[in-house]
Motif scaffolding. Structure first.
Motif, PDB file in Angstrom:
ATOM      1  N   SER A  17       0.843  -1.190   0.000  1.00 11.12           N
ATOM      2  CA  SER A  17       0.000   0.000   0.000  1.00 11.12           C
ATOM      3  C   SER A  17       0.879   1.241   0.000  1.00 11.12           C
ATOM      4  CB  SER A  17      -0.923   0.005   1.229  1.00 11.12           C
ATOM      5  OG  SER A  17      -1.586   1.240   1.340  1.00 11.12           O
ATOM      6  N   VAL A  18       0.632   2.129  -0.944  1.00 13.08           N
ATOM      7  CA  VAL A  18       1.418   3.362  -0.991  1.00 13.08           C
ATOM      8  C   VAL A  18       0.873   4.402  -0.015  1.00 13.08           C
ATOM      9  CG1 VAL A  18       2.184   3.008  -3.361  1.00 13.08           C
ATOM     10  CG2 VAL A  18       0.048   4.209  -2.960  1.00 13.08           C
ATOM     11  N   ASP A  19      -0.386   4.279   0.358  1.00 12.59           N
ATOM     12  CA  ASP A  19      -0.971   5.239   1.294  1.00 12.59           C
ATOM     13  C   ASP A  19      -2.296   4.683   1.804  1.00 12.59           C
ATOM     14  OD1 ASP A  19      -1.752   7.394   2.776  1.00 12.59           O
ATOM     15  OD2 ASP A  19      -2.184   8.712   1.075  1.00 12.59           O
ATOM     16  N   GLY A  20      -2.243   4.015   2.945  1.00 11.96           N
ATOM     17  CA  GLY A  20      -3.477   3.471   3.486  1.00 11.96           C
ATOM     18  C   GLY A  20      -3.224   2.242   4.330  1.00 11.96           C
ATOM     19  N   SER A  21      -4.165   1.930   5.190  1.00 14.60           N
ATOM     20  CA  SER A  21      -4.018   0.822   6.124  1.00 14.60           C
ATOM     21  C   SER A  21      -4.270  -0.522   5.439  1.00 14.60           C
ATOM     22  CB  SER A  21      -5.004   0.990   7.287  1.00 14.60           C
ATOM     23  OG  SER A  21      -6.338   0.983   6.793  1.00 14.60           O
ATOM     24  N   LEU A  22      -3.801  -1.591   6.085  1.00 14.54           N
ATOM     25  CA  LEU A  22      -4.055  -2.962   5.629  1.00 14.54           C
ATOM     26  C   LEU A  22      -4.886  -3.683   6.669  1.00 14.54           C
ATOM     27  CD1 LEU A  22      -0.500  -3.999   4.320  1.00 14.54           C
ATOM     28  CD2 LEU A  22      -2.397  -2.958   3.058  1.00 14.54           C
ATOM     29  N   ARG A  23      -5.960  -4.353   6.223  1.00 13.44           N
ATOM     30  CA  ARG A  23      -6.831  -5.121   7.097  1.00 13.44           C
ATOM     31  C   ARG A  23      -6.932  -6.543   6.549  1.00 13.44           C
ATOM     32  NH1 ARG A  23      -5.856  -1.190   9.420  1.00 13.44           N
ATOM     33  NH2 ARG A  23      -7.233   0.343  10.397  1.00 13.44           N
ATOM     34  N   LEU A  24      -6.500  -7.513   7.340  1.00 17.82           N
ATOM     35  CA  LEU A  24      -6.553  -8.915   6.943  1.00 17.82           C
ATOM     36  C   LEU A  24      -7.427  -9.669   7.928  1.00 17.82           C
ATOM     37  CD1 LEU A  24      -2.709  -9.437   6.375  1.00 17.82           C
ATOM     38  CD2 LEU A  24      -4.387  -8.521   4.757  1.00 17.82           C
ATOM     39  N   ARG A  60      -3.631  -4.450  10.481  1.00 15.37           N
ATOM     40  CA  ARG A  60      -4.450  -5.243  11.385  1.00 15.37           C
ATOM     41  C   ARG A  60      -4.685  -6.606  10.744  1.00 15.37           C
ATOM     42  NH1 ARG A  60      -3.064  -1.513  13.876  1.00 15.37           N
ATOM     43  NH2 ARG A  60      -4.276  -0.007  15.078  1.00 15.37           N
ATOM     44  N   ALA A  61      -4.394  -7.676  11.452  1.00 13.08           N
ATOM     45  CA  ALA A  61      -4.577  -9.024  10.914  1.00 13.08           C
ATOM     46  C   ALA A  61      -5.201  -9.903  11.988  1.00 13.08           C
ATOM     47  CB  ALA A  61      -3.252  -9.608  10.449  1.00 13.08           C
ATOM     48  N   ALA A  62      -6.468 -10.260  11.805  1.00 13.52           N
ATOM     49  CA  ALA A  62      -7.185 -11.111  12.755  1.00 13.52           C
ATOM     50  C   ALA A  62      -7.293 -12.520  12.200  1.00 13.52           C
ATOM     51  CB  ALA A  62      -8.587 -10.545  13.016  1.00 13.52           C
ATOM     52  N   ASN A  63      -7.137 -13.508  13.091  1.00  6.74           N
ATOM     53  CA  ASN A  63      -7.232 -14.909  12.706  1.00  6.74           C
ATOM     54  C   ASN A  63      -6.300 -15.215  11.541  1.00  6.74           C
ATOM     55  OD1 ASN A  63      -8.207 -17.524  13.015  1.00  6.74           O
ATOM     56  ND2 ASN A  63      -9.931 -17.204  11.628  1.00  6.74           N
ATOM     57  N   LEU A  64      -5.044 -14.860  11.710  1.00  6.69           N
ATOM     58  CA  LEU A  64      -4.031 -15.031  10.669  1.00  6.69           C
ATOM     59  C   LEU A  64      -3.290 -16.354  10.853  1.00  6.69           C
ATOM     60  CD1 LEU A  64      -2.362 -13.805   8.305  1.00  6.69           C
ATOM     61  CD2 LEU A  64      -0.849 -12.808  10.052  1.00  6.69           C
ATOM     62  N   ARG A  65      -3.359 -17.185   9.821  1.00 10.17           N
ATOM     63  CA  ARG A  65      -2.600 -18.437   9.793  1.00 10.17           C
ATOM     64  C   ARG A  65      -1.549 -18.300   8.702  1.00 10.17           C
ATOM     65  NH1 ARG A  65      -7.992 -19.817  10.473  1.00 10.17           N
ATOM     66  NH2 ARG A  65      -8.471 -21.216  12.214  1.00 10.17           N
ATOM     67  N   VAL A  66      -0.299 -18.292   9.086  1.00  3.53           N
ATOM     68  CA  VAL A  66       0.758 -18.031   8.117  1.00  3.53           C
ATOM     69  C   VAL A  66       1.990 -18.856   8.463  1.00  3.53           C
ATOM     70  CG1 VAL A  66       1.607 -16.033   9.410  1.00  3.53           C
ATOM     71  CG2 VAL A  66       2.020 -16.177   6.947  1.00  3.53           C
ATOM     72  N   GLY A  67       2.699 -19.316   7.435  1.00  8.92           N
ATOM     73  CA  GLY A  67       3.909 -20.103   7.655  1.00  8.92           C
ATOM     74  C   GLY A  67       5.158 -19.271   7.802  1.00  8.92           C
ATOM     75  N   GLY A  68       5.078 -17.983   7.461  1.00 13.71           N
ATOM     76  CA  GLY A  68       6.220 -17.082   7.567  1.00 13.71           C
ATOM     77  C   GLY A  68       6.014 -15.882   6.676  1.00 13.71           C
ATOM     78  N   GLY A  69       7.017 -14.991   6.656  1.00 17.35           N
ATOM     79  CA  GLY A  69       6.935 -13.831   5.781  1.00 17.35           C
ATOM     80  C   GLY A  69       7.275 -12.536   6.494  1.00 17.35           C
ATOM     81  N   THR A  70       6.718 -11.434   5.971  1.00 15.91           N
ATOM     82  CA  THR A  70       7.064 -10.095   6.443  1.00 15.91           C
ATOM     83  C   THR A  70       5.822  -9.212   6.513  1.00 15.91           C
ATOM     84  OG1 THR A  70       9.246 -10.241   5.403  1.00 15.91           O
ATOM     85  CG2 THR A  70       8.461  -8.050   5.990  1.00 15.91           C
ATOM     86  N   LEU A  71       5.722  -8.455   7.614  1.00 16.13           N
ATOM     87  CA  LEU A  71       4.721  -7.412   7.771  1.00 16.13           C
ATOM     88  C   LEU A  71       5.448  -6.144   8.189  1.00 16.13           C
ATOM     89  CD1 LEU A  71       2.118  -9.474   9.825  1.00 16.13           C
ATOM     90  CD2 LEU A  71       1.824  -8.756   7.454  1.00 16.13           C
ATOM     91  N   ASP A  87       4.881   3.906   8.868  1.00 17.33           N
ATOM     92  CA  ASP A  87       4.260   4.856   9.799  1.00 17.33           C
ATOM     93  C   ASP A  87       2.904   4.306  10.224  1.00 17.33           C
ATOM     94  OD1 ASP A  87       3.468   6.961  11.300  1.00 17.33           O
ATOM     95  OD2 ASP A  87       3.381   8.424   9.669  1.00 17.33           O
ATOM     96  N   GLY A  88       2.874   3.630  11.371  1.00 15.88           N
ATOM     97  CA  GLY A  88       1.616   3.091  11.854  1.00 15.88           C
ATOM     98  C   GLY A  88       1.845   1.935  12.801  1.00 15.88           C
ATOM     99  N   SER A  89       0.826   1.594  13.531  1.00 15.51           N
ATOM    100  CA  SER A  89       0.915   0.482  14.480  1.00 15.51           C
ATOM    101  C   SER A  89       0.572  -0.835  13.782  1.00 15.51           C
ATOM    102  CB  SER A  89      -0.031   0.712  15.657  1.00 15.51           C
ATOM    103  OG  SER A  89      -1.379   0.770  15.208  1.00 15.51           O
ATOM    104  N   ILE A  90       0.898  -1.945  14.456  1.00 15.47           N
ATOM    105  CA  ILE A  90       0.604  -3.281  13.945  1.00 15.47           C
ATOM    106  C   ILE A  90      -0.062  -4.099  15.047  1.00 15.47           C
ATOM    107  CG2 ILE A  90       1.570  -5.424  13.025  1.00 15.47           C
ATOM    108  CD1 ILE A  90       3.872  -3.831  11.882  1.00 15.47           C
ATOM    109  N   ARG A  91      -1.179  -4.726  14.702  1.00 12.19           N
ATOM    110  CA  ARG A  91      -1.856  -5.631  15.628  1.00 12.19           C
ATOM    111  C   ARG A  91      -2.101  -6.949  14.900  1.00 12.19           C
ATOM    112  NH1 ARG A  91      -3.851  -2.794  20.230  1.00 12.19           N
ATOM    113  NH2 ARG A  91      -4.932  -4.719  20.829  1.00 12.19           N
ATOM    114  N   ILE A  95       0.803  -8.410  19.570  1.00 10.04           N
ATOM    115  CA  ILE A  95       0.674  -9.739  18.997  1.00 10.04           C
ATOM    116  C   ILE A  95      -0.049 -10.640  19.982  1.00 10.04           C
ATOM    117  CG2 ILE A  95       1.891 -11.729  18.015  1.00 10.04           C
ATOM    118  CD1 ILE A  95       4.252  -9.801  17.487  1.00 10.04           C
ATOM    119  N   SER A  96      -1.041 -11.366  19.492  1.00  3.45           N
ATOM    120  CA  SER A  96      -1.697 -12.378  20.325  1.00  3.45           C
ATOM    121  C   SER A  96      -1.668 -13.705  19.583  1.00  3.45           C
ATOM    122  CB  SER A  96      -3.135 -11.972  20.643  1.00  3.45           C
ATOM    123  OG  SER A  96      -3.952 -12.103  19.490  1.00  3.45           O
TER     124      SER A  96
END
Length: 270
Positions: A163-170, A188-199, A203-207, A264-265
Motif C-alpha cells: 500500500s502506498v498510502d493506506g491501512s491494511l486489514r486482513l 491489522r490481521a485477525a485470525n491469521l494463519r501463516v507459515g512465515g513472511g514479512t509485515l 508509519d503506523g501500528s501493527i496488531r 501480537i496475540s
C-alpha cells in the motif's frame, strides 16, 4: 471513502473562484454570475462491474491501482469478479468526473487489473470514493503491487500486498507465506494463519492475531512498544525489539514498524 490529494488542492482553488463569483454576484444583484454560468456543473458518476472471468481454481491475480482501496473477498463460484467502485459527486469546473479507467485483462496465468494514478479535476464540495472490489477463488496467488489501502479476507493462496498510502486489514487469511507492507498506515490481521513472511509499515501500528502458528516472530519498532499476549517487552532508548517462539517456532515472521506500537496475540483476536 477518501478525499483525493489532488481533490483537496482543487477544493482550495475552486473555493477562491466560488468566493470571487459570490462577491461578483453580490455587487451585480445576482444577475452576472451563477455556478452553471461560470462553468461549474453538478456531477454524480460511478464505475462499473465487469463480466466474471474463469481463470481456474488457483489463478495468479495481479492488481496495480495506487489510489484505490482494494477489497478482496473469496468468490462463491470459482471465478474472478471485478467491480470498479469509484464514485465522484460534487461541483466540477468544465470537466468530466470520470476517473482513470480500470483495465481488466485475462492472461495465460490469471488476471491483470490495472489503473493509472487519479486524474486532476477542479471543483468544490467534491467527494471522491476510490475503491476496487475483487472476488477471487480462495487459492489465488494474489499480488497487489500498489493500492491505497486494502481489505483482504478468506485467502488461502500466496499473498503479497504493498500500500502506498493506506491501512491494511486482513481477516481469516491462511497462507503459506505473506509479504505485506504500507508506506503510511496501520496493519491489522485477525485470525491469521501463516507459515512465515514479512509485515512492515513505515508509519503506523501493527496488531496481529495469530492462529495455529508455528513461528519465530521477530518484532521490532523504532518508536513504540511491543506487547506479546499482553506482556510488554523491554523498551530501548528509541524503540523495542523482541523475538517470540510460537508453537514449534519453525517458520520466520518479521514484524516491524518505523513509528508505532506492535501488539501480537496467539488466540487469533486483535
Amino acid at each position: 471513502m477518501r478525499y483525493s490529494r489532488t481533490g483537496i488542492v482543487a477544493v482550495l482553488i475552486a473555493a477562491e473562484v466560488f468566493i470571487g463569483g459570490a462577491i461578483l454576484w453580490a455587487f451585480t444583484g445576482g444577475h452576472a454570475w451563477s455556478a452553471q454560468g461560470a462553468g461549474f456543473r453538478h456531477v454524480s458518476e460511478k464505475g462499473k462491474t465487469f463480466a466474471p472471468i474463469d481463470a481456474g481454481s488457483a489463478p495468479r491475480v495481479v492488481i496495480d491501482d495506487p489510489d484505490s482501496r482494494v477489497v478482496i473477498t473469496p468468490s462463491s463460484d470459482g471465478k474472478v469478479h471485478v467491480t470498479d467502485g469509484w464514485r465522484t459527486a460534487g461541483w466540477l469546473f468544465n470537466e468530466a468526473a470520470k476517473a482513470a479507467p480500470l483495465s481488466v485483462r485475462q492472461s495465460a496465468g490469471g488476471v491483470s487489473i490495472q489503473r493509472s494514478s487519479e486524474h486532476f479535476h477542479v471543483g468544490f464540495f467534491v467527494v471522491d470514493t476510490h475503491r476496487t472490489e475483487v472476488a477471487v477463488p480462495p487459492g489465488t496467488a494474489l499480488e497487489i503491487q500498489r493500492c491505497g489501502g486494502a481489505d483482504v479476507s478468506g485467502m488461502k493462496g500466496s499473498l503479497a500486498i504493498h500500500s502506498v498510502d493506506g491501512s491494511l486489514r486482513l481477516e481469516d487469511v491462511a497462507v503459506p507465506s505473506i509479504d505485506a507492507s504500507t508506506d503510511d498506515g496501520s496493519i491489522r490481521a485477525a485470525n491469521l494463519r501463516v507459515g512465515g513472511g514479512t509485515l512492515h509499515t513505515n508509519d503506523g501500528s501493527i496488531r496481529l492475531g495469530l492462529t495455529d502458528a508455528n513461528l519465530t516472530v521477530h518484532a521490532q519498532t523504532s518508536d513504540g512498544g511491543i506487547r506479546f499476549n499482553d506482556v510488554r517487552a523491554q523498551d530501548g532508548d528509541s524503540g523495542a525489539a523482541a523475538d517470540y517462539r510460537v508453537g514449534t517456532g519453525g517458520g520466520s515472521l518479521q514484524v516491524s514498524t518505523q513509528d508505532g506500537s506492535i501488539h501480537i496475540s496467539t488466540n487469533g483476536a486483535l
